[in-house]
Design a protein around this motif. Structure first.
Motif, PDB file in Angstrom:
ATOM      1  N   LEU A   9       5.684   4.807  -4.060  1.00 49.92           N
ATOM      2  CA  LEU A   9       4.298   4.413  -3.788  1.00 49.92           C
ATOM      3  C   LEU A   9       3.974   4.807  -2.350  1.00 49.92           C
ATOM      4  O   LEU A   9       3.705   3.981  -1.485  1.00 49.92           O
ATOM      5  CB  LEU A   9       4.110   2.910  -3.987  1.00 49.92           C
ATOM      6  CG  LEU A   9       2.669   2.401  -3.934  1.00 49.92           C
ATOM      7  CD1 LEU A   9       1.880   2.863  -5.148  1.00 49.92           C
ATOM      8  CD2 LEU A   9       2.637   0.882  -3.836  1.00 49.92           C
ATOM      9  N   ASN A  10       4.027   6.114  -2.069  1.00 47.91           N
ATOM     10  CA  ASN A  10       3.851   6.574  -0.692  1.00 47.91           C
ATOM     11  C   ASN A  10       2.989   7.831  -0.622  1.00 47.91           C
ATOM     12  O   ASN A  10       3.113   8.621   0.297  1.00 47.91           O
ATOM     13  CB  ASN A  10       5.215   6.836  -0.037  1.00 47.91           C
ATOM     14  CG  ASN A  10       6.047   7.838  -0.817  1.00 47.91           C
ATOM     15  OD1 ASN A  10       5.597   8.388  -1.809  1.00 47.91           O
ATOM     16  ND2 ASN A  10       7.261   8.074  -0.360  1.00 47.91           N
ATOM     17  N   GLN A  11       2.062   8.052  -1.661  1.00 43.68           N
ATOM     18  CA  GLN A  11       1.135   9.182  -1.661  1.00 43.68           C
ATOM     19  C   GLN A  11      -0.306   8.619  -1.808  1.00 43.68           C
ATOM     20  O   GLN A  11      -0.488   7.473  -2.174  1.00 43.68           O
ATOM     21  CB  GLN A  11       1.494  10.124  -2.810  1.00 43.68           C
ATOM     22  CG  GLN A  11       2.934  10.681  -2.701  1.00 43.68           C
ATOM     23  CD  GLN A  11       3.333  11.444  -3.948  1.00 43.68           C
ATOM     24  OE1 GLN A  11       2.559  11.550  -4.877  1.00 43.68           O
ATOM     25  NE2 GLN A  11       4.539  11.959  -3.975  1.00 43.68           N
ATOM     26  N   ALA A  17      -1.156 -12.944  -6.188  1.00 44.11           N
ATOM     27  CA  ALA A  17      -1.227 -11.519  -5.861  1.00 44.11           C
ATOM     28  C   ALA A  17      -0.636 -10.731  -7.033  1.00 44.11           C
ATOM     29  O   ALA A  17      -0.294 -11.299  -8.079  1.00 44.11           O
ATOM     30  CB  ALA A  17      -0.463 -11.225  -4.561  1.00 44.11           C
ATOM     31  N   HIS A  18      -0.545  -9.408  -6.853  1.00 44.22           N
ATOM     32  CA  HIS A  18      -0.001  -8.527  -7.895  1.00 44.22           C
ATOM     33  C   HIS A  18       1.357  -7.941  -7.522  1.00 44.22           C
ATOM     34  O   HIS A  18       2.086  -7.480  -8.387  1.00 44.22           O
ATOM     35  CB  HIS A  18      -0.943  -7.339  -8.140  1.00 44.22           C
ATOM     36  CG  HIS A  18      -2.368  -7.694  -8.377  1.00 44.22           C
ATOM     37  ND1 HIS A  18      -3.316  -7.689  -7.360  1.00 44.22           N
ATOM     38  CD2 HIS A  18      -3.036  -8.052  -9.498  1.00 44.22           C
ATOM     39  CE1 HIS A  18      -4.496  -8.032  -7.866  1.00 44.22           C
ATOM     40  NE2 HIS A  18      -4.356  -8.255  -9.154  1.00 44.22           N
ATOM     41  N   ASP A  19       1.685  -7.893  -6.239  1.00 40.92           N
ATOM     42  CA  ASP A  19       2.902  -7.230  -5.758  1.00 40.92           C
ATOM     43  C   ASP A  19       2.989  -5.804  -6.308  1.00 40.92           C
ATOM     44  O   ASP A  19       4.016  -5.370  -6.830  1.00 40.92           O
ATOM     45  CB  ASP A  19       4.156  -8.020  -6.128  1.00 40.92           C
ATOM     46  CG  ASP A  19       5.412  -7.467  -5.444  1.00 40.92           C
ATOM     47  OD1 ASP A  19       5.263  -6.748  -4.438  1.00 40.92           O
ATOM     48  OD2 ASP A  19       6.525  -7.730  -5.925  1.00 40.92           O
ATOM     49  N   ILE A  20       1.919  -5.056  -6.188  1.00 42.87           N
ATOM     50  CA  ILE A  20       1.932  -3.657  -6.624  1.00 42.87           C
ATOM     51  C   ILE A  20       2.915  -2.885  -5.755  1.00 42.87           C
ATOM     52  O   ILE A  20       2.795  -2.868  -4.540  1.00 42.87           O
ATOM     53  CB  ILE A  20       0.522  -3.044  -6.529  1.00 42.87           C
ATOM     54  CG1 ILE A  20      -0.382  -3.682  -7.604  1.00 42.87           C
ATOM     55  CG2 ILE A  20       0.575  -1.529  -6.688  1.00 42.87           C
ATOM     56  CD1 ILE A  20      -1.817  -3.219  -7.545  1.00 42.87           C
ATOM     57  N   LEU A  65       0.825  -1.201   0.000  1.00 44.37           N
ATOM     58  CA  LEU A  65       0.000   0.000   0.000  1.00 44.37           C
ATOM     59  C   LEU A  65       0.856   1.246   0.000  1.00 44.37           C
ATOM     60  O   LEU A  65       0.454   2.297  -0.497  1.00 44.37           O
ATOM     61  CB  LEU A  65      -0.927   0.001   1.219  1.00 44.37           C
ATOM     62  CG  LEU A  65      -1.923  -1.165   1.287  1.00 44.37           C
ATOM     63  CD1 LEU A  65      -2.763  -1.053   2.545  1.00 44.37           C
ATOM     64  CD2 LEU A  65      -2.818  -1.187   0.057  1.00 44.37           C
ATOM     65  N   THR A  66       2.042   1.141   0.585  1.00 42.05           N
ATOM     66  CA  THR A  66       2.964   2.271   0.591  1.00 42.05           C
ATOM     67  C   THR A  66       4.382   1.760   0.734  1.00 42.05           C
ATOM     68  O   THR A  66       4.631   0.813   1.474  1.00 42.05           O
ATOM     69  CB  THR A  66       2.642   3.247   1.745  1.00 42.05           C
ATOM     70  OG1 THR A  66       3.579   4.330   1.718  1.00 42.05           O
ATOM     71  CG2 THR A  66       2.691   2.567   3.088  1.00 42.05           C
ATOM     72  N   MET A  67       5.300   2.340  -0.029  1.00 38.40           N
ATOM     73  CA  MET A  67       6.706   1.966   0.060  1.00 38.40           C
ATOM     74  C   MET A  67       7.519   2.886  -0.844  1.00 38.40           C
ATOM     75  O   MET A  67       6.968   3.589  -1.682  1.00 38.40           O
ATOM     76  CB  MET A  67       6.934   0.517  -0.362  1.00 38.40           C
ATOM     77  CG  MET A  67       6.767   0.245  -1.851  1.00 38.40           C
ATOM     78  SD  MET A  67       7.195  -1.431  -2.327  1.00 38.40           S
ATOM     79  CE  MET A  67       8.929  -1.492  -1.935  1.00 38.40           C
TER      80      MET A  67
END
Length: 253
Positions: free
Chosen positions: A73-75, A228-231, A29-31
């Protein structure tokens, strides 16, 4: 630990497995993914520094690791995360349900080996699942499982991620499946002509992933397969024209 046995630990507390429903086992979800930045060719440096826009989205989709903003991927979730850090989520104390993902490279470093051993020791005491990120080599998952076994881990509660970009040979895959861990195909939606993190790897498309999962089901491993997708980058979010977190249930299933 008896109060945790047979339960699923979520951010909202313990639930019965029957209440969990369908679960994607490997998403972010965030990284930040800065450590995997791949400098673009000189002729594309300007594009790599532009904000994500419709005019450059196709280039970003083909070169996802050469665009710095795409690796953040942190917004969208920042305010939520800040509130959870300062005040807690829904008035609860947040607890993890698994150990991982434990990142490993190839060849495995001494520090990574120590972390794997410590993970095994912790799992032996807690009885919780472990999720592993293997190095980009067919031998990496085998080496990791061997280290975990020698350190006392419960392989039946261990998830090996990213098998769709790691073990391609069917015979090797069956040999690995016999070790007893969960087999995770978690890059659904990733279809690249050039896999920047390891150009020698021919990244499969979703059709090939489906056929490989079908193969494992036919071989009797249906209960050991996770998807999974590993988004982990922005361009895969629906906001930026990507497939989003619903891709597996909407398109693959």
């Amino acid at each position: 630990m008896s109060s945790l046995s047979g339960k699923v630990q979520t951010v909202l507390g313990l639930v019965e497995p029957s209440q969990l429903g369908r679960t994607l086992t490997h998403e972010h979800l965030t990284m930040t993914f800065d450590s995997f930045y791949c400098p673009p060719p000189p002729c594309h440096e300007v594009t790599s520094k532009e904000p994500i826009m419709m005019k450059n989205l196709f280039w970003i989709q083909k070169n996802p690791y050469s665009h710095r903003e795409n690796l953040q991927l942190n917004q969208e979730l920042t305010d939520v995360l800040i509130n959870e850090i300062l005040h807690g989520a829904d008035g609860t104390s947040i607890k993890c349900g698994v150990i991982g993902e434990i990142g490993c490279s190839w060849p495995l470093t001494d520090s990574e080996r120590k972390i794997l051993e410590a993970t095994a020791h912790a799992q032996a005491q807690l009885g919780c699942p472990v999720i592993i990120h293997p190095g980009r080599n067919p031998g990496a998952p085998f080496q990791i499982i061997r280290i975990l076994q020698e350190a006392g881990a419960d392989i039946s509660k261990t998830v090996m991620s990213h098998l769709d970009r790691t073990i391609f040979d069917k015979k090797e895959l069956l040999e690995f499946a016999q070790l007893g861990c969960y087999l995770e195909y978690d890059l659904f939606g990733t279809e690249l002509l050039n896999y920047q993190l390891s150009p020698d790897i021919d990244m499969p498309d979703d059709n090939k992933r489906i056929r490989r999962v079908h193969f494992l089901v036919d071989e009797g491993y249906e209960d050991r397969i996770l998807m999974a997708h590993d988004i982990h980058t922005k361009h895969r979010l629906m906001k930026y024209g990507g497939h989003g977190y619903s891709h597996i249930l909407t398109n693959i299933v």
